[in-house]
Design a protein around this motif. Structure first.
Motif, PDB file in Angstrom:
ATOM      1  N   CYS A  88       6.933 -17.421  -1.208  1.00  0.00           N
ATOM      2  CA  CYS A  88       5.540 -17.704  -1.573  1.00  0.00           C
ATOM      3  C   CYS A  88       5.290 -19.186  -1.314  1.00  0.00           C
ATOM      4  O   CYS A  88       5.965 -20.046  -1.880  1.00  0.00           O
ATOM      5  CB  CYS A  88       5.292 -17.375  -3.032  1.00  0.00           C
ATOM      6  SG  CYS A  88       3.601 -17.688  -3.560  1.00  0.00           S
ATOM      7  N   GLU A  92       7.076  -9.429  -5.874  1.00  0.00           N
ATOM      8  CA  GLU A  92       7.220  -9.749  -4.452  1.00  0.00           C
ATOM      9  C   GLU A  92       7.735 -11.158  -4.203  1.00  0.00           C
ATOM     10  O   GLU A  92       8.203 -11.462  -3.115  1.00  0.00           O
ATOM     11  CB  GLU A  92       5.878  -9.590  -3.721  1.00  0.00           C
ATOM     12  CG  GLU A  92       5.427  -8.176  -3.564  1.00  0.00           C
ATOM     13  CD  GLU A  92       4.794  -7.609  -4.824  1.00  0.00           C
ATOM     14  OE1 GLU A  92       4.458  -6.424  -4.820  1.00  0.00           O
ATOM     15  OE2 GLU A  92       4.648  -8.343  -5.819  1.00  0.00           O
ATOM     16  N   LYS A 116      10.233 -14.080  -4.333  1.00  0.00           N
ATOM     17  CA  LYS A 116      11.665 -14.359  -4.504  1.00  0.00           C
ATOM     18  C   LYS A 116      11.946 -15.858  -4.517  1.00  0.00           C
ATOM     19  O   LYS A 116      12.954 -16.307  -5.027  1.00  0.00           O
ATOM     20  CB  LYS A 116      12.473 -13.713  -3.379  1.00  0.00           C
ATOM     21  CG  LYS A 116      12.227 -12.234  -3.201  1.00  0.00           C
ATOM     22  CD  LYS A 116      12.594 -11.447  -4.430  1.00  0.00           C
ATOM     23  CE  LYS A 116      12.318  -9.964  -4.219  1.00  0.00           C
ATOM     24  NZ  LYS A 116      11.764  -9.298  -5.355  1.00  0.00           N
ATOM     25  N   GLU A 174       0.259  -6.186  -4.522  1.00  0.00           N
ATOM     26  CA  GLU A 174       0.231  -5.750  -3.138  1.00  0.00           C
ATOM     27  C   GLU A 174       0.051  -6.985  -2.275  1.00  0.00           C
ATOM     28  O   GLU A 174      -0.766  -7.853  -2.565  1.00  0.00           O
ATOM     29  CB  GLU A 174      -0.927  -4.779  -2.930  1.00  0.00           C
ATOM     30  CG  GLU A 174      -0.774  -3.495  -3.711  1.00  0.00           C
ATOM     31  CD  GLU A 174      -1.960  -2.580  -3.526  1.00  0.00           C
ATOM     32  OE1 GLU A 174      -2.611  -2.663  -2.471  1.00  0.00           O
ATOM     33  OE2 GLU A 174      -2.222  -1.797  -4.443  1.00  0.00           O
ATOM     34  N   LYS A 175       0.823  -7.062  -1.187  1.00  0.00           N
ATOM     35  CA  LYS A 175       0.805  -8.269  -0.367  1.00  0.00           C
ATOM     36  C   LYS A 175      -0.571  -8.574   0.196  1.00  0.00           C
ATOM     37  O   LYS A 175      -0.966  -9.718   0.301  1.00  0.00           O
ATOM     38  CB  LYS A 175       1.841  -8.179   0.734  1.00  0.00           C
ATOM     39  CG  LYS A 175       3.241  -8.304   0.181  1.00  0.00           C
ATOM     40  CD  LYS A 175       4.272  -8.319   1.242  1.00  0.00           C
ATOM     41  CE  LYS A 175       5.636  -8.399   0.564  1.00  0.00           C
ATOM     42  NZ  LYS A 175       6.728  -8.393   1.461  1.00  0.00           N
ATOM     43  N   GLU A 176      -1.348  -7.544   0.568  1.00  0.00           N
ATOM     44  CA  GLU A 176      -2.667  -7.808   1.134  1.00  0.00           C
ATOM     45  C   GLU A 176      -3.628  -8.395   0.092  1.00  0.00           C
ATOM     46  O   GLU A 176      -4.609  -9.010   0.432  1.00  0.00           O
ATOM     47  CB  GLU A 176      -3.259  -6.560   1.789  1.00  0.00           C
ATOM     48  CG  GLU A 176      -3.465  -5.383   0.857  1.00  0.00           C
ATOM     49  CD  GLU A 176      -2.248  -4.469   0.765  1.00  0.00           C
ATOM     50  OE1 GLU A 176      -2.374  -3.417   0.118  1.00  0.00           O
ATOM     51  OE2 GLU A 176      -1.183  -4.790   1.327  1.00  0.00           O
ATOM     52  N   ASP A 201       5.296 -14.138   2.226  1.00  0.00           N
ATOM     53  CA  ASP A 201       5.708 -13.466   3.457  1.00  0.00           C
ATOM     54  C   ASP A 201       6.581 -12.266   3.136  1.00  0.00           C
ATOM     55  O   ASP A 201       6.842 -11.965   1.964  1.00  0.00           O
ATOM     56  CB  ASP A 201       6.389 -14.447   4.429  1.00  0.00           C
ATOM     57  CG  ASP A 201       7.749 -14.935   3.972  1.00  0.00           C
ATOM     58  OD1 ASP A 201       8.350 -14.339   3.039  1.00  0.00           O
ATOM     59  OD2 ASP A 201       8.239 -15.923   4.548  1.00  0.00           O
ATOM     60  N   GLU A 202       7.044 -11.584   4.180  1.00  0.00           N
ATOM     61  CA  GLU A 202       7.800 -10.346   4.003  1.00  0.00           C
ATOM     62  C   GLU A 202       9.169 -10.562   3.342  1.00  0.00           C
ATOM     63  O   GLU A 202       9.754  -9.619   2.824  1.00  0.00           O
ATOM     64  CB  GLU A 202       7.971  -9.609   5.336  1.00  0.00           C
ATOM     65  CG  GLU A 202       8.737 -10.374   6.390  1.00  0.00           C
ATOM     66  CD  GLU A 202       7.925 -11.444   7.108  1.00  0.00           C
ATOM     67  OE1 GLU A 202       8.562 -12.283   7.762  1.00  0.00           O
ATOM     68  OE2 GLU A 202       6.690 -11.475   7.004  1.00  0.00           O
ATOM     69  N   THR A 203       9.657 -11.801   3.338  1.00  0.00           N
ATOM     70  CA  THR A 203      10.940 -12.092   2.685  1.00  0.00           C
ATOM     71  C   THR A 203      10.772 -12.450   1.206  1.00  0.00           C
ATOM     72  O   THR A 203      11.760 -12.646   0.510  1.00  0.00           O
ATOM     73  CB  THR A 203      11.682 -13.245   3.388  1.00  0.00           C
ATOM     74  OG1 THR A 203      10.976 -14.463   3.183  1.00  0.00           O
ATOM     75  CG2 THR A 203      11.859 -12.963   4.874  1.00  0.00           C
ATOM     76  N   GLY A 204       9.524 -12.589   0.761  1.00  0.00           N
ATOM     77  CA  GLY A 204       9.274 -12.961  -0.629  1.00  0.00           C
ATOM     78  C   GLY A 204       9.079 -14.451  -0.834  1.00  0.00           C
ATOM     79  O   GLY A 204       9.001 -14.920  -1.968  1.00  0.00           O
ATOM     80  N   GLU A 236       0.220 -17.875  -0.257  1.00  0.00           N
ATOM     81  CA  GLU A 236       0.625 -16.800   0.645  1.00  0.00           C
ATOM     82  C   GLU A 236       2.039 -16.362   0.308  1.00  0.00           C
ATOM     83  O   GLU A 236       2.838 -17.168  -0.162  1.00  0.00           O
ATOM     84  CB  GLU A 236       0.616 -17.279   2.097  1.00  0.00           C
ATOM     85  CG  GLU A 236      -0.744 -17.675   2.609  1.00  0.00           C
ATOM     86  CD  GLU A 236      -0.697 -18.185   4.040  1.00  0.00           C
ATOM     87  OE1 GLU A 236       0.418 -18.384   4.579  1.00  0.00           O
ATOM     88  OE2 GLU A 236      -1.769 -18.389   4.611  1.00  0.00           O
TER      89      GLU A 236
END
Length: 106
Positions: free
Chosen positions: A45, A75, A77, A4-6, A40-43, A38
């Motif tokens: 890291c 998550e 990419k 999970e991203k969080e 982000d929403e695009t994957g 971290e």
């Protein structure tokens, strides 16, 4: 592996604790070399890290090991390594376990 991203920062650190510095035989997180992880929403890291010394001959090997480990997370990419020299790495950044393993007592 689904993260999970969080919760990615904690799990990212956990993933990176499996990456061992081949010269020292201690994981990068325990050595205190990983400052942040971290995604982000695009994957993408982003790993913010340092090395024990400038010009480390293992930089490419470590970058590949970091990327390989993180790419196992669904998550992620792409991995970007943000190599920084501030704050300066010192043995104070090492975990107690890493200091014991390396025989660093103070």
């Amino acid at each position: 592996m689904t993260l999970e991203k969080e919760n990615f920062k904690d799990q990212g650190f956990r993933i990176l604790s499996t990456v061992i510095d081949p010269e020292l035989g201690v994981d990068l997180v325990g050595l205190g070399l990983i400052y942040d992880v971290e995604v982000d929403e695009t994957g993408l890291c982003t790993v913010t890290m340092t090395l024990t010394t400038m010009g480390c001959p293992l930089t490419d090997l470590l970058n590949n090991a970091i990327s390989d480990a993180l790419m196992a997370a669904d998550e992620v990419k792409q991995v970007k390594i943000n190599l920084v020299w501030e704050p300066v790495w010192t043995i104070d950044k090492m975990s107690r376990e890493a200091r014991v393993k390396l025989g660093v007592f103070y």
